[in-house]
Design an enzyme around this catalytic site. Sequence first.
Site, PDB file in Angstrom:
ATOM      1  N   ASP A  12      15.174  11.993  79.822  1.00 12.24           N
ATOM      2  CA  ASP A  12      14.214  12.563  80.772  1.00 12.24           C
ATOM      3  C   ASP A  12      13.509  11.418  81.472  1.00 12.24           C
ATOM      4  OD1 ASP A  12      14.926  15.018  79.940  1.00 12.24           O
ATOM      5  OD2 ASP A  12      13.000  15.570  79.027  1.00 12.24           O
ATOM      6  N   ASP A  17      19.550  27.367  81.663  1.00 14.91           N
ATOM      7  CA  ASP A  17      18.678  27.496  80.494  1.00 14.91           C
ATOM      8  C   ASP A  17      18.728  28.961  80.074  1.00 14.91           C
ATOM      9  OD1 ASP A  17      17.955  24.835  80.749  1.00 14.91           O
ATOM     10  OD2 ASP A  17      16.186  25.282  81.971  1.00 14.91           O
TER      11      ASP A  17
END
Lengths: 196, 253
Positions: B12, B131
């Site tokens: 990230d 997701d």
Amino acid sequence: MIAILDYGSGNLRSAQRAFELTGHKVSLTSDAQEFLSADAHVVPGVGAFGACMEQLNAINGAQLVGQALQTGKPVFGICVGMQIFFSEGEEKGSHKGLGFFEGSVSHIDAPVLPHIGWNSVETDSELFSGVEEEMFYFVHSYAAKAAPRDSRVTWTTYGERFIAAVEKENVFATQFHPEKSGAAGAKLIENWAKKI
Amino acid sequence: MTLAKRIIPCLDVDGGRVVKGVNFENLVDAGDPVELAKLYGSEGADELTFLDISASVDDRSTTLDAVRRTAEQVFIPLTVGGGIREVSDVDQLLRAGADKVSINTAALNRPELINEIADRFGNQVLVLSIDARRAQTASGYEVTTHGGRKSAGVDALEWMSNAVARGVGEILLNSMDADGTRSGFDIEMIRAAREVVTVPIIASGGAGALTDFSAALDAGADALLAASVFHFGTLSIQQVKEHLAAGGYSVRL
């Protein structure tokens, strides 16, 4: 000086750096003069066969690459850059290629496509010296499946057997991306660069 | 000769810096994406994924610079996701040195974006990130947004098929139920996805133990993505690959 033909918008940065590891100067260019006057030529390629030929034609690149193939100086084709050296491509309709290698590039028969990732090769090519047992990074759904006349072929298998690399005279081309194949790819490029 | 199953660490990145603590000794700067990319490359990562979580445009341009520096030094494929809204965003990332991009919410908001990117750059550059979590939908799985906090009101398997028809080259299937649990990938969801799509599936979410990786491959995943289990040093990529090789899976060692 190695010239990489810049005719589209893929990732050429890694290719430039990977070829620079050989110690040669590397230029990214769409200029005919600069491309042809280099000591060796690299033809990259991303996307589809037809789209690739179209982008090439937009800079008169098909003719340029055709000329490069005839110079006798080392030429390296990568991925779709290899495919367009064949006579035709069947991706999204039939498209005429440069015909340096006879044969067509057709859809791979495999349950999961694209063929994405690292695969091993069957080779007796000197260019693979030291990396015969290594894996290389592939990204494609179409492939050339028959060995062109008078050429040395390195094979891989995914669903079926097809060309991983092919060489004839001054021309060497890979279906996989040597610039994305880590140390094995760098070694292959180094072996090729000895011809310059 | 068999295509190797890929192991992909995910970083990230916010404003060009790696966030979500990465716990490695011997790293001068654990927040530098380039240094981490090199480290994972040398440990045998088959690809790298950067997820850009920057909120501002300025921070995004810093990430672009990190992509540039990484591509110059690490010779394995790099996928960058986060914040892609337009074809021009993709162009910028590819020119900076990304090999693939992953899109998520922007494609849900405007599915035509998939066609536009695939037509211009080819299917192989485009990863659809989903997701998903269990829900009362046709397939039993739904798509979520906002890090799993909101339902997108779309069936996950239906969305996958739609997106593949539009031209995505791979599916990154992240289980919001398994994410962060370290109790294993969502095997049933991977199996369900494998039945409906013919593009490679990258499974994500829940990796904790070595056997989790082999179980996900058995369910039909082509590649496995993990973050914390690698960042915290719980498992190394090498360990995962050796475990898989011992089980007869093709891996790049």
